[in-house]
Design a protein around this motif. Structure first.
Motif, PDB file in Angstrom:
ATOM      1  N   ASP A  41      34.924  28.335  42.599  1.00  0.00           N
ATOM      2  CA  ASP A  41      34.387  29.149  41.494  1.00  0.00           C
ATOM      3  C   ASP A  41      33.872  30.496  41.997  1.00  0.00           C
ATOM      4  OD1 ASP A  41      35.038  27.035  39.963  1.00  0.00           O
ATOM      5  OD2 ASP A  41      32.974  26.385  39.529  1.00  0.00           O
ATOM      6  N   HIS A  42      33.224  30.448  43.153  1.00  0.00           N
ATOM      7  CA  HIS A  42      32.704  31.676  43.743  1.00  0.00           C
ATOM      8  C   HIS A  42      33.864  32.627  44.095  1.00  0.00           C
ATOM      9  CE1 HIS A  42      30.482  34.396  46.262  1.00  0.00           C
ATOM     10  NE2 HIS A  42      31.170  34.041  47.335  1.00  0.00           N
TER      11      HIS A  42
ATOM     12  N   GLN B 117      36.727  32.728  42.695  1.00  0.00           N
ATOM     13  CA  GLN B 117      37.282  33.260  41.437  1.00  0.00           C
ATOM     14  C   GLN B 117      36.507  34.513  40.997  1.00  0.00           C
ATOM     15  OE1 GLN B 117      37.390  30.291  38.349  1.00  0.00           O
ATOM     16  NE2 GLN B 117      38.984  31.386  37.222  1.00  0.00           N
ATOM     17  N   THR B 118      35.196  34.513  41.180  1.00  0.00           N
ATOM     18  CA  THR B 118      34.417  35.701  40.781  1.00  0.00           C
ATOM     19  C   THR B 118      34.750  36.891  41.705  1.00  0.00           C
ATOM     20  OG1 THR B 118      32.472  35.171  42.121  1.00  0.00           O
ATOM     21  CG2 THR B 118      32.473  34.320  39.867  1.00  0.00           C
ATOM     22  N   ILE B 119      35.033  36.600  42.973  1.00  0.00           N
ATOM     23  CA  ILE B 119      35.423  37.686  43.885  1.00  0.00           C
ATOM     24  C   ILE B 119      36.801  38.229  43.456  1.00  0.00           C
ATOM     25  CG2 ILE B 119      35.957  38.325  46.285  1.00  0.00           C
ATOM     26  CD1 ILE B 119      34.042  36.092  47.193  1.00  0.00           C
TER      27      ILE B 119
ATOM     28  N   ALA C 205      38.050  38.406  40.582  1.00  0.00           N
ATOM     29  CA  ALA C 205      37.928  39.256  39.399  1.00  0.00           C
ATOM     30  C   ALA C 205      37.614  40.708  39.784  1.00  0.00           C
ATOM     31  CB  ALA C 205      36.850  38.699  38.471  1.00  0.00           C
ATOM     32  N   LYS C 206      36.876  40.896  40.872  1.00  0.00           N
ATOM     33  CA  LYS C 206      36.509  42.251  41.309  1.00  0.00           C
ATOM     34  C   LYS C 206      37.702  43.004  41.905  1.00  0.00           C
ATOM     35  CE  LYS C 206      31.988  41.266  41.167  1.00  0.00           C
ATOM     36  NZ  LYS C 206      31.271  41.591  39.953  1.00  0.00           N
TER      37      LYS C 206
ATOM     38  N   LYS D 294      41.153  42.263  41.330  1.00  0.00           N
ATOM     39  CA  LYS D 294      42.453  41.990  40.719  1.00  0.00           C
ATOM     40  C   LYS D 294      43.269  43.256  40.460  1.00  0.00           C
ATOM     41  CE  LYS D 294      40.949  41.589  35.865  1.00  0.00           C
ATOM     42  NZ  LYS D 294      40.975  43.009  35.601  1.00  0.00           N
TER      43      LYS D 294
ATOM     44  N   TYR E 203      31.302  40.900  50.070  1.00  0.00           N
ATOM     45  CA  TYR E 203      31.426  39.529  49.550  1.00  0.00           C
ATOM     46  C   TYR E 203      31.711  38.601  50.712  1.00  0.00           C
ATOM     47  CZ  TYR E 203      31.970  42.104  45.246  1.00  0.00           C
ATOM     48  OH  TYR E 203      31.754  42.965  44.208  1.00  0.00           O
TER      49      TYR E 203
ATOM     50  N   HIS F  19      43.853  33.120  42.398  1.00  0.00           N
ATOM     51  CA  HIS F  19      43.084  33.619  41.246  1.00  0.00           C
ATOM     52  C   HIS F  19      43.459  35.058  40.895  1.00  0.00           C
ATOM     53  CE1 HIS F  19      40.813  30.054  40.592  1.00  0.00           C
ATOM     54  NE2 HIS F  19      40.396  30.019  41.843  1.00  0.00           N
TER      55      HIS F  19
END
Ligand code: M6R
Length: 366
Positions: A210-211, A213-215, A217-218, A220, A318, A344
């Motif tokens: 999950d973590h 996935q948030t990275i 998003a930054k 993509k 990150y 992701h």
């Protein structure tokens, strides 16, 4: 058939604790400090006296071969050359009956790898295969071999087959070391005990999903990405870059971290994400200097670090943590966050992750 996962690739990433376990089953005896490879048994003496090993493969399997080079040279003390199968076969390579050639192929059908094997065979070398698909053309052509037992891999981007290949190469490195007496029994007991825990540690590494996935998003919308590593983490960086480019179509390159200053550093700016493998092992301090070089030029750092690390955490933009492990097993763990990151990013970009454009699962043309 995707077992509740959105894509085969994700399913196969999550299968790795099991596939690595299957690959080691019946082959390691940690308490006795013993590795047993039924497929190579007949060749134990040959391996004991071998002067040189040549590894041939393509793509992801070639990256596994590079990890194998580090492990075999370090523990078995045998010189290893790793060759792209397609280059090897077209340049009149020097091979003799004394050589051992290891061909690595998930599908066991890759035309370039097959042709390299035929050539080495003609010159009298002993050929071993590391394949996943049982009974495929390559395992039928080789003299002996070790199956990876990862189970069918459907996603075109190789994930569990890669970690299974690296697992087999780790076993082969220890097996040859054991035959040649280049590793102490105590050390082997220690390493095999640790290797036996790797499936659980991979399971733990997957919890960062999950973590990650948030990275993703930054980053993509990035157009380029660099992957850096040193030692056996260098091929992991190459594999991370291949994964990202093939499924997300973002241009990505893998480099040995120290090579950055010889050219690629010119690319670094605020727009350039740099993924660095910076675990607490032999070149940790050196990698930290490489991170500082990137930061000084405004680059964004995404670092793969050992759980609990604070030094890199303070520098990186990150971090993606992996559990602590002994040096030979870092490639098996450091690969996991890179697979998830690419996955992701590709999903967020709306790409067809299981069947990327222009690619086929097995490349049967030369
Ligand atoms: O089946 P093989 O391992 O011989 O395939 C070699 C490459 O075509 C393959 O590893 C390719 O690079 C992967 N699909 C990349 O994810």
């Amino acid at each position: 058939e995707k077992g509740g996962y959105e894509h085969f690739m994700l399913k196969e990433i999550y299968e790795q604790p099991r596939s690595i376990r299957d690959c080691m089953r019946g082959r390691i005896y940690p308490q006795q400090g013993k590795v047993q490879l039924g497929g190579l048994k007949e060749y134990a003496d040959k391996l004991k006296n071998v002067d040189r090993i040549i590894i041939v493969a393509c793509g992801t399997s070639w990256h596994a071969g590079l990890v194998g080079e580090y492990l075999i040279e370090e523990y078995a003390r045998v010189p290893v050359e790793v060759e792209y199968a397609s280059e090897f076969r077209y340049r009149n390579p020097i091979i003799t009956e004394k050589d051992v050639v290891i061909a690595i192929s998930q599908s066991g059908e890759t035309a370039d790898t097959m042709a390299a094997i035929e050539l080495a065979k003609e010159k009298g070398a002993t050929i071993f295969g590391i394949c996943n698909v049982v009974g495929a053309s390559i395992p039928r052509t080789t003299h002996a071999g070790v199956y990876t037992h990862a189970g069918p891999e459907i996603g075109v981007a190789s994930t569990k087959a890669f970690t299974a290949q690296v697992s087999v190469l780790t076993l082969i490195a220890f097996y040859i070391a054991q035959q040649r007496g280049t590793i102490a029994r105590n050390k082997l007991i220690e390493y095999l005990t640790e290797l036996n825990e790797i499936p659980e540690l991979v399971e733990k590494a997957l919890k960062a999903n999950d973590h990650i996935q948030t990275i993703a998003a930054k980053f993509k919308d990035s157009r380029n990405c660099l992957f850096l590593g040193r030692g056996s983490s260098f091929p992991v960086a190459l594999e991370g870059a291949l994964k990202l480019k093939e499924i997300s179509y973002i241009h990505a390159e893998g480099y040995p971290a120290a090579e950055m200053k010889h050219g690629p550093i010119a690319l670094i700016d605020e727009e350039m994400p740099v993924v660095v493998i910076a675990t607490k092992h032999s070149s940790y301090e050196k990698v930290i200097s490489n991170i500082q070089e990137v930061k000084a030029r405004g680059g964004k750092i995404i670092a793969v670090v050992t759980e609990g690390d604070t030094e890199v955490r303070n520098m990186a933009d990150y971090i993606m943590e992996i559990p602590q492990t002994a040096e030979p097993f870092v490639p098996l763990l450091a690969t996991i966050p890179l697979q998830l990151l690419s996955y992701h990013i590709a999903v967020m970009r709306g790409c067809n992750v299981d069947q990327p454009r222009n690619l086929a699962k097995s490349v049967t043309v030369e």
